[in-house]
Design a protein around this motif. Structure first.
Motif, PDB file in Angstrom:
ATOM      1  N   GLU A 177      85.538 -26.521 -61.029  1.00 30.97           N
ATOM      2  CA  GLU A 177      84.832 -27.749 -61.382  1.00 30.97           C
ATOM      3  C   GLU A 177      83.910 -27.516 -62.585  1.00 30.97           C
ATOM      4  O   GLU A 177      83.813 -28.359 -63.482  1.00 30.97           O
ATOM      5  CB  GLU A 177      84.019 -28.248 -60.197  1.00 30.97           C
ATOM      6  N   PHE A 236      77.131 -35.964 -66.373  1.00 29.29           N
ATOM      7  CA  PHE A 236      78.462 -36.454 -66.730  1.00 29.29           C
ATOM      8  C   PHE A 236      78.759 -36.413 -68.223  1.00 29.29           C
ATOM      9  O   PHE A 236      79.820 -36.862 -68.648  1.00 29.29           O
ATOM     10  CB  PHE A 236      78.639 -37.898 -66.232  1.00 29.29           C
ATOM     11  N   TRP A 251      79.044 -26.916 -57.467  1.00 30.66           N
ATOM     12  CA  TRP A 251      80.302 -26.942 -58.198  1.00 30.66           C
ATOM     13  C   TRP A 251      81.053 -25.636 -57.993  1.00 30.66           C
ATOM     14  O   TRP A 251      80.462 -24.556 -58.034  1.00 30.66           O
ATOM     15  CB  TRP A 251      80.057 -27.125 -59.690  1.00 30.66           C
ATOM     16  N   ARG A 291      84.071 -29.576 -66.025  1.00 33.08           N
ATOM     17  CA  ARG A 291      82.969 -30.432 -66.442  1.00 33.08           C
ATOM     18  C   ARG A 291      82.264 -29.912 -67.695  1.00 33.08           C
ATOM     19  O   ARG A 291      81.672 -30.687 -68.437  1.00 33.08           O
ATOM     20  CB  ARG A 291      81.954 -30.587 -65.298  1.00 33.08           C
TER      21      ARG A 291
END
Length: 639
Positions: free
Chosen positions: A554, A305, A550, A558
């Motif tokens: 995505e 993250f 992913w 990210r």
């Protein structure tokens, strides 16, 4: 031994400082001293336990002693290592497996402190912080303490009884402190990790136990001592920023003495009720499990993250919940098992270490093959990583081990009176050399590079975290560069540094102005390259992670970040202010070219933009040749 609720609370305070500091709470940069608190507490308790056995039986039952250590530490530790390893295989790219496998194998043998010291990993450096098992270095120190300490105390007891025990503890504490101070100046990473330079902290706890353990101070003196102890811990946690002090060194005495004062026993009126508060004692009760889980979860969360304080605090909360479950389901049931003669527990501990180490060997083999889970070959993006050509010559950049100036000529066209372009700076400046090579070849100019990694073009001393001391080699190297330019002036001088240095805005300005003053008259023109935006994540790792999970959209989302959130405008402004008073000097900010459309991406068009979190990939840098060639400084060279 008598159970002390305040010591359980002190454990809670120590682990809270460590976790919050690792989570990135800016107000507690020195929270890592919580580990020093643990060392002192361990020395206090273990020495008291062993001294009690010697006084009662005249000997130490080593099987029972080591069996208790295994029963206390191994079950939760083995669970953490196993789960963390499996999570790394699932969540991290194969490029990260090698470090995890190597450090995990050493951790399984309770000796990761030796691994990190021998690999010259500074505790505060990005390289070390990528390991899921970095935190186990302190467990290695404690285990090695357990191997040595019973024998030392037994010998001291045979020599002069309880007095001999106290003399031995104080001798190791004082002598070890002086030894650690000296080692920090020579090889700080060794002083940080290695047991001989940390043993004094555990010995200090033992000395407190043997000297003051049976003494109850009256309310006034006890309360005053504890107030001073708390103040010393708070000073260390708030002010001991790793980029401002050299640690451990002399500064390690602050948390050690503070903890020692808090271990003094007072009467009931002198107790610190907040240390005995149920919530603080709860943290102390599960402190071992929380310490085990907080770091690997922090690394995994940051990998998935991005790295931020918010992510760090969320991972800390999740690890707290996991630690509570581990305490109830693993630690407490294990402690309830009978110890017996201890042999079975010791043999189980040795067997468990060997099994985990062999699992790490298998993981190392998989890492060497570099195959992400579910694929048969390295990710195609990894093949696009390219380094500047100057790194093919080892003497072009000797990092912190030397201060000699080595001019590396990358472009040397035939003919006389060709203009000379000189690139000077750290590794972020050197990242531009591939594009400058193309520009120099087109213009038929000489290109000479003077580079030293982690050495900024700012005339100001600083503590380099990688070596945990003042980077004096950098200062001497800058002096050497100025001496070289005095003999070999350049037509165009290009300076560059990363933004990741512990300078205040004012230090950026004054240090740059000082350097420009010293360089006056040594170049026709001077171009200062503004720092490249730093990614809050590792570019290749993000771009190649979560294969098959992913989507491309995505991954693009990210693995990218808004330019405005990572461009350090303050530093750029300070560089521009410093350049205003210098003739022929300009600051060039290529951030908009590096991050088109206001987004800094890990990859674009099937090629990596960054080769890590701060250095541009040489393949991508060459795309920016037109942007550089149009700059007026290069246009002027062609006239």
């Amino acid at each position: 031994m008598i159970f002390r609720r305040d010591i359980e609370g002190l454990r809670g305070l120590a682990v809270l400082l460590v976790v919050l500091a690792h989570a990135g709470v800016a107000q507690l940069p020195g929270g890592f001293v919580g580990v020093d608190v643990f060392f002192v507490i361990s020395g206090y308790l273990i020495t008291g336990l062993l001294a009690g056995q010697l006084k009662q039986d005249g000997r130490i039952d080593l099987w029972v002693f080591y069996g208790r250590r295994v029963r206390r530490l191994l079950p939760a530790f083995a669970l953490m290592v196993t789960v963390s390893g499996l999570a790394a295989i699932w969540l991290l790219p194969a490029s990260a497996w090698g470090l995890q496998a190597d450090s995990g194998r050493w951790a399984a043998l309770w000796s990761s402190n030796i691994y990190f010291a021998s690999a010259e990993f500074d505790y505060f450096s990005p390289g070390a912080s990528a390991s899921l098992f970095l935190h186990t270095w302190s467990l290695g120190v404690e285990e090695q303490f357990y191997l040595v300490w019973p024998w030392l105390l037994w010998g001291a007891w045979r020599w002069r009884g309880r007095t001999g025990l106290a003399i031995a503890c104080w001798t190791v504490a004082i002598g070890g402190y002086l030894l650690g101070m000296a080692a920090t100046q020579v090889a700080s990473w060794q002083a940080y990790y290695q047991t001989p330079f940390r043993l004094w902290q555990l010995a200090a706890g033992g000395a407190m136990c043997l000297t003051f353990g049976a003494i109850r101070l009256r309310s006034g003196p006890s309360r005053a001592a504890r107030m001073v102890g708390v103040l010393m811990l708070l000073v260390a946690a708030v002010l001991f920023a790793p980029d401002r002090i050299v640690y451990p060194g002399a500064w390690a005495a602050v948390p050690v003495v503070g903890t020692a004062l808090l271990l003094l026993q007072g009467d009931r009126g002198a107790s610190f009720t907040w240390l005995e508060h149920p919530s603080v004692r709860f943290l102390g009760r599960i402190s071992y499990s929380w310490y085990l889980w907080h770091w690997p979860l922090l690394v995994l969360f940051a990998s998935c993250f991005g790295k931020s304080v918010e992510v760090g605090l969320i991972s800390a909360l999740v690890s707290l919940c996991v630690a509570w479950a581990t305490w109830h389901l693993v630690e407490r049931p294990a402690l309830a098992l009978p110890i017996g003669e201890g042999r079975r527990w010791v043999l189980a501990g040795l067997g468990g270490a060997v099994v985990l180490a062999f699992a790490g060997l298998g993981w190392s083999h998989a890492a060497a093959v570099q195959q992400p889970a579910g694929t048969a070959a390295p990710h195609p993006l990894l093949r696009t990583i390219a380094m500047p050509a100057l790194y093919q010559r080892r003497d072009c950049d000797e990092w912190f081990r030397a201060d000699r100036v080595v001019p590396c000529t990358l472009v040397d066209p035939p003919g006389e009176h060709r203009p000379t372009v000189m690139l000077v700076g750290d590794s972020v400046a050197a990242q531009w050399s591939p594009a400058l090579e193309d520009v120099a070849r087109r213009g038929q100019w000489h290109l000479v590079v003077l580079t030293k990694s982690s050495c900024p073009m700012v005339d100001h001393p600083f503590i380099y975290q990688r070596i945990n001391r003042r980077f004096v080699e950098c200062e001497r190297w800058r002096d050497g560069v100025i001496a070289y330019l005095r003999q070999h002036p350049a037509d165009l001088l290009i300076l560059g540094s990363t933004a990741d240095y512990p300078f205040s805005p004012q230090e950026w300005e004054t240090g740059t102005r000082s350097l420009l003053t010293r360089l006056h008259g040594m170049a026709g023109r001077t171009l200062i390259l503004a720092p490249t935006p730093l990614l809050p994540f590792d570019g290749p790792r993000c771009a190649t992670s979560r294969v098959g999970q992913w989507t491309d959209a995505e991954r693009q989302s990210r693995c990218s970040v808004d330019l405005d959130s990572v461009r350090d405008r303050v530093i750029v402004q300070r560089l521009q202010v410093a350049a205003r008073g210098a003739r022929g000097v300009r600051v060039l900010d290529l951030s908009d070219a590096v991050c088109p459309g206001g987004r800094c991406r890990a990859e674009d068009g099937g090629a990596l933009i960054y080769r890590d979190g701060q250095h541009l990939n040489a393949t991508y840098v060459r795309r920016l040749v037109p942007e550089l060639a149009l700059q007026p400084e290069f246009q002027a060279l062609g006239r």
